[in-house]
Design a protein around this motif. Structure first.
Motif, PDB file in Angstrom:
ATOM      1  N   LYS A  62      86.111  -3.578  34.285  1.00 53.45           N
ATOM      2  CA  LYS A  62      85.292  -3.377  35.209  1.00 53.45           C
ATOM      3  C   LYS A  62      85.615  -4.194  36.169  1.00 53.45           C
ATOM      4  O   LYS A  62      85.846  -4.199  37.578  1.00 53.45           O
ATOM      5  CB  LYS A  62      84.007  -3.629  34.946  1.00 53.45           C
ATOM      6  N   ARG A  63      85.873  -5.707  36.008  1.00 54.49           N
ATOM      7  CA  ARG A  63      86.187  -6.729  36.709  1.00 54.49           C
ATOM      8  C   ARG A  63      87.519  -6.381  37.574  1.00 54.49           C
ATOM      9  O   ARG A  63      87.934  -6.714  38.724  1.00 54.49           O
ATOM     10  CB  ARG A  63      86.242  -7.987  36.048  1.00 54.49           C
ATOM     11  N   TRP A  64      88.606  -5.839  36.578  1.00 59.24           N
ATOM     12  CA  TRP A  64      89.663  -5.815  37.158  1.00 59.24           C
ATOM     13  C   TRP A  64      90.179  -4.158  37.737  1.00 59.24           C
ATOM     14  O   TRP A  64      91.275  -3.958  37.848  1.00 59.24           O
ATOM     15  CB  TRP A  64      90.930  -6.040  36.306  1.00 59.24           C
ATOM     16  N   ARG A  65      89.112  -3.467  38.095  1.00 62.56           N
ATOM     17  CA  ARG A  65      89.401  -2.270  38.564  1.00 62.56           C
ATOM     18  C   ARG A  65      89.894  -2.104  39.799  1.00 62.56           C
ATOM     19  O   ARG A  65      89.841  -2.940  40.475  1.00 62.56           O
ATOM     20  CB  ARG A  65      87.967  -1.290  38.489  1.00 62.56           C
ATOM     21  N   ALA A  66      90.310  -0.898  40.165  1.00 62.72           N
ATOM     22  CA  ALA A  66      91.136  -0.794  41.338  1.00 62.72           C
ATOM     23  C   ALA A  66      89.908  -1.082  42.629  1.00 62.72           C
ATOM     24  O   ALA A  66      88.876  -0.676  42.496  1.00 62.72           O
ATOM     25  CB  ALA A  66      91.690   0.749  41.785  1.00 62.72           C
ATOM     26  N   VAL A  67      90.191  -1.547  43.692  1.00 60.71           N
ATOM     27  CA  VAL A  67      89.562  -1.997  44.768  1.00 60.71           C
ATOM     28  C   VAL A  67      89.789  -1.398  45.973  1.00 60.71           C
ATOM     29  O   VAL A  67      91.037  -1.148  46.387  1.00 60.71           O
ATOM     30  CB  VAL A  67      89.316  -3.362  45.195  1.00 60.71           C
ATOM     31  N   SER A  68      88.976  -0.619  46.655  1.00 60.42           N
ATOM     32  CA  SER A  68      89.417   0.218  47.743  1.00 60.42           C
ATOM     33  C   SER A  68      89.107  -0.662  48.898  1.00 60.42           C
ATOM     34  O   SER A  68      89.683  -0.149  50.131  1.00 60.42           O
ATOM     35  CB  SER A  68      88.134   1.375  47.938  1.00 60.42           C
ATOM     36  N   GLU A  69      88.819  -1.938  49.000  1.00 59.28           N
ATOM     37  CA  GLU A  69      88.715  -2.905  50.112  1.00 59.28           C
ATOM     38  C   GLU A  69      90.113  -3.284  50.563  1.00 59.28           C
ATOM     39  O   GLU A  69      90.760  -3.437  49.498  1.00 59.28           O
ATOM     40  CB  GLU A  69      87.717  -3.863  49.659  1.00 59.28           C
ATOM     41  N   PRO A  70      90.295  -3.656  51.575  1.00 63.64           N
ATOM     42  CA  PRO A  70      91.518  -4.150  52.050  1.00 63.64           C
ATOM     43  C   PRO A  70      91.765  -5.616  51.384  1.00 63.64           C
ATOM     44  O   PRO A  70      90.808  -6.316  51.052  1.00 63.64           O
ATOM     45  CB  PRO A  70      91.533  -4.382  53.531  1.00 63.64           C
ATOM     46  N   SER A  71      92.966  -5.934  50.917  1.00 65.27           N
ATOM     47  CA  SER A  71      93.078  -7.483  50.518  1.00 65.27           C
ATOM     48  C   SER A  71      92.894  -8.474  51.512  1.00 65.27           C
ATOM     49  O   SER A  71      92.900  -8.407  52.785  1.00 65.27           O
ATOM     50  CB  SER A  71      94.683  -7.549  49.903  1.00 65.27           C
ATOM     51  N   ARG A  72      92.484  -9.563  50.843  1.00 64.26           N
ATOM     52  CA  ARG A  72      92.278 -10.820  51.825  1.00 64.26           C
ATOM     53  C   ARG A  72      92.904 -11.732  51.178  1.00 64.26           C
ATOM     54  O   ARG A  72      93.005 -12.063  50.195  1.00 64.26           O
ATOM     55  CB  ARG A  72      90.769 -10.978  51.517  1.00 64.26           C
ATOM     56  N   ILE A  73      93.363 -12.722  52.327  1.00 70.88           N
ATOM     57  CA  ILE A  73      93.749 -14.076  51.827  1.00 70.88           C
ATOM     58  C   ILE A  73      93.120 -14.921  52.391  1.00 70.88           C
ATOM     59  O   ILE A  73      92.660 -15.137  53.492  1.00 70.88           O
ATOM     60  CB  ILE A  73      95.165 -13.941  52.717  1.00 70.88           C
ATOM     61  N   GLU A 125      87.812 -12.501  42.391  1.00 73.90           N
ATOM     62  CA  GLU A 125      87.558 -11.680  43.182  1.00 73.90           C
ATOM     63  C   GLU A 125      88.693 -10.819  43.760  1.00 73.90           C
ATOM     64  O   GLU A 125      88.437 -10.088  44.436  1.00 73.90           O
ATOM     65  CB  GLU A 125      86.606 -12.024  44.238  1.00 73.90           C
ATOM     66  N   ARG A 126      89.957 -11.228  43.153  1.00 73.50           N
ATOM     67  CA  ARG A 126      91.083 -10.383  43.630  1.00 73.50           C
ATOM     68  C   ARG A 126      91.523 -10.874  44.932  1.00 73.50           C
ATOM     69  O   ARG A 126      92.218  -9.958  45.618  1.00 73.50           O
ATOM     70  CB  ARG A 126      90.961  -8.789  43.215  1.00 73.50           C
ATOM     71  N   GLN A 127      91.225 -12.068  45.516  1.00 72.91           N
ATOM     72  CA  GLN A 127      91.667 -12.562  46.950  1.00 72.91           C
ATOM     73  C   GLN A 127      92.741 -13.344  46.524  1.00 72.91           C
ATOM     74  O   GLN A 127      92.752 -14.234  45.519  1.00 72.91           O
ATOM     75  CB  GLN A 127      90.390 -12.948  47.482  1.00 72.91           C
ATOM     76  N   ALA A 128      93.931 -13.258  47.487  1.00 71.15           N
ATOM     77  CA  ALA A 128      95.011 -14.408  47.351  1.00 71.15           C
ATOM     78  C   ALA A 128      94.211 -15.587  47.913  1.00 71.15           C
ATOM     79  O   ALA A 128      93.621 -15.412  48.752  1.00 71.15           O
ATOM     80  CB  ALA A 128      96.141 -13.576  48.169  1.00 71.15           C
ATOM     81  N   VAL A 129      94.834 -16.842  47.599  1.00 73.68           N
ATOM     82  CA  VAL A 129      94.509 -17.928  48.228  1.00 73.68           C
ATOM     83  C   VAL A 129      95.207 -18.781  48.395  1.00 73.68           C
ATOM     84  O   VAL A 129      96.392 -19.013  47.590  1.00 73.68           O
ATOM     85  CB  VAL A 129      93.516 -18.569  46.762  1.00 73.68           C
ATOM     86  N   LEU A 188      98.220 -18.502  45.448  1.00 71.12           N
ATOM     87  CA  LEU A 188      97.643 -17.733  44.337  1.00 71.12           C
ATOM     88  C   LEU A 188      97.481 -16.291  44.325  1.00 71.12           C
ATOM     89  O   LEU A 188      96.744 -15.863  45.347  1.00 71.12           O
ATOM     90  CB  LEU A 188      96.209 -18.494  43.614  1.00 71.12           C
ATOM     91  N   ALA A 189      98.165 -15.707  43.692  1.00 69.51           N
ATOM     92  CA  ALA A 189      98.318 -14.110  44.143  1.00 69.51           C
ATOM     93  C   ALA A 189      97.796 -13.190  42.806  1.00 69.51           C
ATOM     94  O   ALA A 189      98.193 -13.662  41.747  1.00 69.51           O
ATOM     95  CB  ALA A 189      99.673 -13.578  44.333  1.00 69.51           C
ATOM     96  N   PRO A 190      96.859 -12.357  43.135  1.00 68.94           N
ATOM     97  CA  PRO A 190      96.320 -11.634  41.768  1.00 68.94           C
ATOM     98  C   PRO A 190      97.715 -10.655  41.306  1.00 68.94           C
ATOM     99  O   PRO A 190      98.773 -10.570  42.145  1.00 68.94           O
ATOM    100  CB  PRO A 190      95.510 -10.826  42.535  1.00 68.94           C
ATOM    101  N   ALA A 191      97.387 -10.306  40.272  1.00 69.40           N
ATOM    102  CA  ALA A 191      98.478  -9.391  39.693  1.00 69.40           C
ATOM    103  C   ALA A 191      98.903  -8.282  40.408  1.00 69.40           C
ATOM    104  O   ALA A 191      99.973  -7.793  40.178  1.00 69.40           O
ATOM    105  CB  ALA A 191      97.811  -9.036  38.090  1.00 69.40           C
ATOM    106  N   ASP A 192      97.890  -7.310  41.092  1.00 70.43           N
ATOM    107  CA  ASP A 192      98.439  -6.418  41.913  1.00 70.43           C
ATOM    108  C   ASP A 192      98.972  -6.727  43.373  1.00 70.43           C
ATOM    109  O   ASP A 192      99.247  -5.732  44.060  1.00 70.43           O
ATOM    110  CB  ASP A 192      97.107  -5.364  42.054  1.00 70.43           C
ATOM    111  N   MET A 193      99.217  -7.867  43.410  1.00 74.63           N
ATOM    112  CA  MET A 193      99.770  -8.279  44.909  1.00 74.63           C
ATOM    113  C   MET A 193     101.181  -8.467  44.849  1.00 74.63           C
ATOM    114  O   MET A 193     101.672  -9.152  43.827  1.00 74.63           O
ATOM    115  CB  MET A 193      99.058  -9.595  45.547  1.00 74.63           C
TER     116      MET A 193
END
Length: 126
Positions: free
Chosen positions: A41-52, A72-76, A116-121
């Protein structure tokens, strides 16, 4: 040997355990879900645009802020120039562990600046 270690009378530990109590607790907790379901649930696909997110921590106590954004799957982008060398090293170690634990990546992009980049970036250098 058990007596030598101060574990005399260990034979009374061979009694069987009553597991009914644990089954009752699990049945009562309707919100209980396996860890794999919570992670999915935490790592499900997100329809929101990516944020840095650009963060400049000043002390190690700012680490939870970095962790929250990354989970929260945001690049930092983390700039540790404002920190002492010891705290900066500690913060980078924390960030590397965070990235590894969440299956992401950490990349040095400048002097004391890390991504720091999430796995899907996907990160491309050129």
């Amino acid at each position: 040997m058990a007596t030598y270690l101060g574990l005399g009378g260990a034979e009374h530990y061979d009694d069987s355990y009553d597991y009914e109590y644990e089954e009752e607790i699990e049945a009562e907790d309707e919100n209980w879900r396996p860890a794999s379901e919570r992670a999915a649930k935490r790592w499900r696909a997100v329809s929101e645009p990516s944020r840095i997110v650009m963060l400049t921590p000043r002390k190690y106590n700012d680490a939870p802020i970095i962790g929250r954004h990354f989970r929260e799957r945001q690049a930092v982008i983390m700039d540790v120039n404002e920190m002492t060398a010891a705290e900066a090293t500690r913060m980078v170690d924390f960030a590397a562990g965070l990235a590894y634990g969440c299956e992401g990546r950490i990349e040095r992009i400048a002097e004391k600046v890390f991504l720091l980049a999430p796995a899907d970036m996907e990160i491309t250098t050129g």
